[in-house]
Design a protein around this motif. Sequence first.
Motif, PDB file in Angstrom:
ATOM      1  N   ARG A  87       0.854  -1.195   0.000  1.00  0.00           N
ATOM      2  CA  ARG A  87       0.000   0.000   0.000  1.00  0.00           C
ATOM      3  C   ARG A  87       0.890   1.246   0.000  1.00  0.00           C
ATOM      4  O   ARG A  87       1.876   1.278   0.735  1.00  0.00           O
ATOM      5  CB  ARG A  87      -0.899   0.009   1.237  1.00  0.00           C
ATOM      6  N   ARG A 120      -8.829  -3.704   9.777  1.00  0.00           N
ATOM      7  CA  ARG A 120      -7.381  -3.647   9.586  1.00  0.00           C
ATOM      8  C   ARG A 120      -6.846  -2.382  10.249  1.00  0.00           C
ATOM      9  O   ARG A 120      -7.311  -1.276   9.957  1.00  0.00           O
ATOM     10  CB  ARG A 120      -7.002  -3.665   8.097  1.00  0.00           C
ATOM     11  N   GLY A 131     -11.094   4.711   8.538  1.00  0.00           N
ATOM     12  CA  GLY A 131     -10.787   5.795   9.469  1.00  0.00           C
ATOM     13  C   GLY A 131      -9.416   5.684  10.099  1.00  0.00           C
ATOM     14  O   GLY A 131      -8.603   4.837   9.734  1.00  0.00           O
ATOM     15  N   ASN A 132      -9.182   6.561  11.044  1.00  0.00           N
ATOM     16  CA  ASN A 132      -7.914   6.617  11.785  1.00  0.00           C
ATOM     17  C   ASN A 132      -8.188   6.680  13.284  1.00  0.00           C
ATOM     18  O   ASN A 132      -9.344   6.803  13.703  1.00  0.00           O
ATOM     19  CB  ASN A 132      -7.134   7.879  11.385  1.00  0.00           C
ATOM     20  N   PHE A 191      -3.083  15.368  -1.138  1.00  0.00           N
ATOM     21  CA  PHE A 191      -2.659  14.096  -0.548  1.00  0.00           C
ATOM     22  C   PHE A 191      -1.311  13.601  -1.092  1.00  0.00           C
ATOM     23  O   PHE A 191      -0.420  13.249  -0.312  1.00  0.00           O
ATOM     24  CB  PHE A 191      -3.757  13.040  -0.739  1.00  0.00           C
ATOM     25  N   ARG A 231     -11.112  11.066  -1.914  1.00  0.00           N
ATOM     26  CA  ARG A 231     -10.866   9.695  -1.436  1.00  0.00           C
ATOM     27  C   ARG A 231     -11.761   8.713  -2.188  1.00  0.00           C
ATOM     28  O   ARG A 231     -11.346   7.602  -2.487  1.00  0.00           O
ATOM     29  CB  ARG A 231     -11.149   9.583   0.068  1.00  0.00           C
ATOM     30  N   TYR A 284      -9.362   5.321  -3.633  1.00  0.00           N
ATOM     31  CA  TYR A 284      -9.237   3.969  -3.065  1.00  0.00           C
ATOM     32  C   TYR A 284      -9.509   2.878  -4.090  1.00  0.00           C
ATOM     33  O   TYR A 284      -8.754   1.912  -4.214  1.00  0.00           O
ATOM     34  CB  TYR A 284     -10.158   3.813  -1.839  1.00  0.00           C
ATOM     35  N   GLN A 344      -6.702   0.043  -5.504  1.00  0.00           N
ATOM     36  CA  GLN A 344      -6.883  -1.415  -5.399  1.00  0.00           C
ATOM     37  C   GLN A 344      -6.627  -2.078  -6.751  1.00  0.00           C
ATOM     38  O   GLN A 344      -6.149  -3.214  -6.807  1.00  0.00           O
ATOM     39  CB  GLN A 344      -8.300  -1.775  -4.899  1.00  0.00           C
TER      40      GLN A 344
HETATM   41 FE1  HDD Z   1      -6.273   7.038   2.968  1.00  0.00          FE
HETATM   42  C1  HDD Z   1      -5.189   3.852   2.686  1.00  0.00           C
HETATM   43  C2  HDD Z   1      -7.310   6.405   6.200  1.00  0.00           C
HETATM   44  C3  HDD Z   1      -7.073  10.367   3.386  1.00  0.00           C
HETATM   45  C4  HDD Z   1      -5.700   7.565  -0.295  1.00  0.00           C
HETATM   46  N1  HDD Z   1      -6.236   5.446   4.203  1.00  0.00           N
HETATM   47  C5  HDD Z   1      -5.773   4.203   3.886  1.00  0.00           C
HETATM   48  C6  HDD Z   1      -5.975   3.314   4.990  1.00  0.00           C
HETATM   49  C7  HDD Z   1      -6.565   4.040   5.982  1.00  0.00           C
HETATM   50  C8  HDD Z   1      -6.735   5.378   5.484  1.00  0.00           C
HETATM   51  C9  HDD Z   1      -6.962   3.527   7.349  1.00  0.00           C
HETATM   52  C10 HDD Z   1      -5.564   1.858   5.040  1.00  0.00           C
HETATM   53  C11 HDD Z   1      -6.709   0.958   4.667  1.00  0.00           C
HETATM   54  C12 HDD Z   1      -6.295  -0.481   4.807  1.00  0.00           C
HETATM   55  O1  HDD Z   1      -6.092  -0.913   5.940  1.00  0.00           O
HETATM   56  O2  HDD Z   1      -6.171  -1.141   3.786  1.00  0.00           O
HETATM   57  N2  HDD Z   1      -6.956   8.179   4.508  1.00  0.00           N
HETATM   58  C13 HDD Z   1      -7.413   7.702   5.718  1.00  0.00           C
HETATM   59  C14 HDD Z   1      -8.067   8.787   6.423  1.00  0.00           C
HETATM   60  C15 HDD Z   1      -7.981   9.895   5.647  1.00  0.00           C
HETATM   61  C16 HDD Z   1      -7.301   9.515   4.436  1.00  0.00           C
HETATM   62  C17 HDD Z   1      -8.722   8.648   7.795  1.00  0.00           C
HETATM   63  C18 HDD Z   1      -8.500  11.276   5.909  1.00  0.00           C
HETATM   64  C19 HDD Z   1      -9.716  11.511   6.301  1.00  0.00           C
HETATM   65  N3  HDD Z   1      -6.330   8.683   1.776  1.00  0.00           N
HETATM   66  C20 HDD Z   1      -6.722   9.948   2.123  1.00  0.00           C
HETATM   67  C21 HDD Z   1      -6.757  10.789   0.936  1.00  0.00           C
HETATM   68  C22 HDD Z   1      -6.381   9.987  -0.113  1.00  0.00           C
HETATM   69  C23 HDD Z   1      -6.122   8.673   0.438  1.00  0.00           C
HETATM   70  C24 HDD Z   1      -7.153  12.255   0.915  1.00  0.00           C
HETATM   71  C25 HDD Z   1      -6.243  10.317  -1.562  1.00  0.00           C
HETATM   72  C26 HDD Z   1      -6.795  11.306  -2.171  1.00  0.00           C
HETATM   73  N4  HDD Z   1      -5.478   5.937   1.490  1.00  0.00           N
HETATM   74  C27 HDD Z   1      -5.368   6.340   0.210  1.00  0.00           C
HETATM   75  C28 HDD Z   1      -4.867   5.259  -0.707  1.00  0.00           C
HETATM   76  C29 HDD Z   1      -4.734   4.045   0.252  1.00  0.00           C
HETATM   77  C30 HDD Z   1      -5.130   4.641   1.580  1.00  0.00           C
HETATM   78  C31 HDD Z   1      -3.686   5.616  -1.511  1.00  0.00           C
HETATM   79  C32 HDD Z   1      -3.432   3.282   0.245  1.00  0.00           C
HETATM   80  C33 HDD Z   1      -3.791   1.842   0.211  1.00  0.00           C
HETATM   81  C34 HDD Z   1      -5.227   1.810   0.054  1.00  0.00           C
HETATM   82  O3  HDD Z   1      -5.708   3.072  -0.070  1.00  0.00           O
HETATM   83  O4  HDD Z   1      -5.926   0.817   0.022  1.00  0.00           O
HETATM   84  O5  HDD Z   1      -5.778   5.044  -1.720  1.00  0.00           O
END
Ligand code: HDD
Length: 710
Positions: A82, A123, A158-159, A172, A369, A373, A377
């Motif tokens: 990731r 996760r 979420g976080n 981002f 977002r 996502y 994937q």
């Molecule tokens: Fe994200 C993964 C949480 C903003 C793009 N994000 C990812 C995961 C979490 C979050 C928990 C891991 C999921 C897993 O366990 O597979 N992300 C957040 C939170 C955000 C946030 C709480 C703000 C509210 N994310 C965010 C933005 C973008 C992304 C603004 C893109 C525009 N996030 C991703 C991603 C990931 C990811 C690149 C990497 C791997 C995946 O998605 O599955 O698409």
Amino acid sequence: MSLAAALKEKVTAVVETKKIADLQRDTVKQEKFLTNDLGVKVSDTDNWLKVTDGTTSGPSLLEDHIAREKTTRFDHERIPERVVHARGAGAHGYFKVHSDAAKKYTFAPVLTDPSRTTSTFVRFSTVQGSRGSADTVRDVRGFAVKFYTDEGNWDIVGNDIPIFFIQDAMKFPDIVHAVKPEPHNEVPTGQSAHNNFWDFVGLQPESAHMIMWVMSDRGLPRSFRMMQGFGVNTYTLVNAQGERFFVKFHWLPELGVHSFVWDEALKICGQDPDFHRKDLEEAISTGAHPKWHFGIQAIPEAREHDFDFDILDATKVWPEELVPLEIIGEMVLNRTVDEYFPEVEQVAFCTSHIVPGIGFSDDPLLQGRNFSYFDTQISRLGVNWQELPINRPVCPVMNYQRDGKARHKIHQGTINYWPNRAEQFKPVPPSQGGFAEFPQKVAGMKARMRGAKFQEHFNQAQLFFNSLTEYEKQHLISAISFELSHCDDPVVYESYTKVLNNIDFDLAKQVAINVGGIVPEKPARANHGKSTPTLSQLYYAPKEPTIKSRRIAILVADGFDLAQVEGLRAAIKAGMATSWVIGPRRGWVYPEGAQVGSGKGGVWADHHYEGQRSTLFDAFVIPGGRKSAEALAENGRTIHWIREAFGHCKAIGAIGEGVQFLCQAVMLPGIEYNTNLNSDEVVSSFGVVSTGKISASTLGADALKIGKGE
Ligand code: HDD
């Protein structure tokens, strides 16, 4: 039961949820024989087919299809990790609501039908580090939940922190590039303590609020099981009357919110980089199933603009005084995964996964977002990632999407388009469960812009800082000082002091002094002085003190008091904590009166003094027994165990002669000890101390609970 035994037992564990039953379809039933991938039995998997004269080995032959298959499969075992949140751990569980109270907000059965048990997969993750990085680094933790509902999959991605670094999804890639290892040397791993990150956040003050949270104790959770979770973005709910509400989703851990102190976290990164992953597995396998209460904050559509912040701005919390949190359900994690890769690595979350009754908002972070996502994937798992066992829904999937790499499904019939003469899989009207967007009125001009209230960045950063206890503030100052000390470009650490001076004058001054920055002479902005109790993590200490799932070490040498150790272990077990005997060797350790080396008859020490470190346990007890106490007092490593634990403000108990060793080890003659406690009382007092664990630096002498020899 040992962890290994508990894991073995799980293989025959009862199937509890729909998703677990669904996964059984792909769970391999083990056979006694070895085959190749196509089921042909294999007679030799150790020697590549060669030319030989019978005594020497000649060249290997390309014709060996078995060796080639094994090697080729191995060569392609890895998929892209990731791009963020690469390091994670996962578990299965279930979700239930307590009543239909949420009907006033939504018609989604998953949130309103108390007779339902919905399967979930969660996760947890760190953000910055790569797949092999350590668990206990300072970082945000991901808290992603997949609900396998009867209406389709719903994900809350979420976080453990309720807000985010940036307001607009377009930023981002920049924030992630800035926090990830620097491009020229790929340093640092699992840390934000470097020039590029602090340069970026210094120039991007919308991140100030998030920086306060990450640099607080929230950045160092003791366990995934002891963190809050937040959907972060603003979603919407729609009820049966067609009324819409803006909502935030919250998870509250049953065990309370607890953190490491920085020194512990740093050490565990080296001593046991898998600490959080193992902690989750241990708790589930030993029956201390992690549990969270689920709550929502809801704002009716008509009140959207009633606040001095924009409710669609993900860098802001909704203070609970203004928008109360309503607890409506709970989630329990009750099953570890069988195999990491197909479950934890292949699980794919998307914020765009919602079910009827739940909707998005115009939160500009969420909107981006929803694109990102699904897209990521495809790159990680291929276009048919929805069909992977961990990702597929538990309800039927029927549509005309077809083909693509690694397609699993086989559709019968001649038709793969809509409309068709046979009227196969027809669209479903909303009245019968078909998804329909809320008919939101939208008007405006196209522009690259952010709303007026998105321009204010410091009010809530200040609110957070003001709401911390004194020791939490000290931890935060130390954390920022640590990070900026790792930045060697003065432009970076000097400019961040300026940002801090917008939040709190003393904070900025102290950090500037610590890191060699420019000490400000006056505040850049007055502190509004407001605070709110729900932002300090002390607010989330469990109402009833508990030692549930805590790891308690009993330190012994030969000659210990057996009755006391047995009493302690029983008391610890009764509190659903785990006890670990630490002795001079892994193996039998002998009590008073027994001959050392006489075979069975003492207790089995789980670890040698050198085999573990104090950092890996929550509390310690030293039982009586003169010889045992004397041997412990003569050993530098056992003295270090106790001193280090004391320094980390952990609960320490001692009984009988153990008291003498403890006093000697910590060398604090001024402390008043309670010498009237028995085994049970010593153990139950740990719960009280552990609730105060986050108050680390102020606990001091309270951490010492000493009992008499009963
Ligand atoms: Fe994200 C993964 C949480 C903003 C793009 N994000 C990812 C995961 C979490 C979050 C928990 C891991 C999921 C897993 O366990 O597979 N992300 C957040 C939170 C955000 C946030 C709480 C703000 C509210 N994310 C965010 C933005 C973008 C992304 C603004 C893109 C525009 N996030 C991703 C991603 C990931 C990811 C690149 C990497 C791997 C995946 O998605 O599955 O698409």
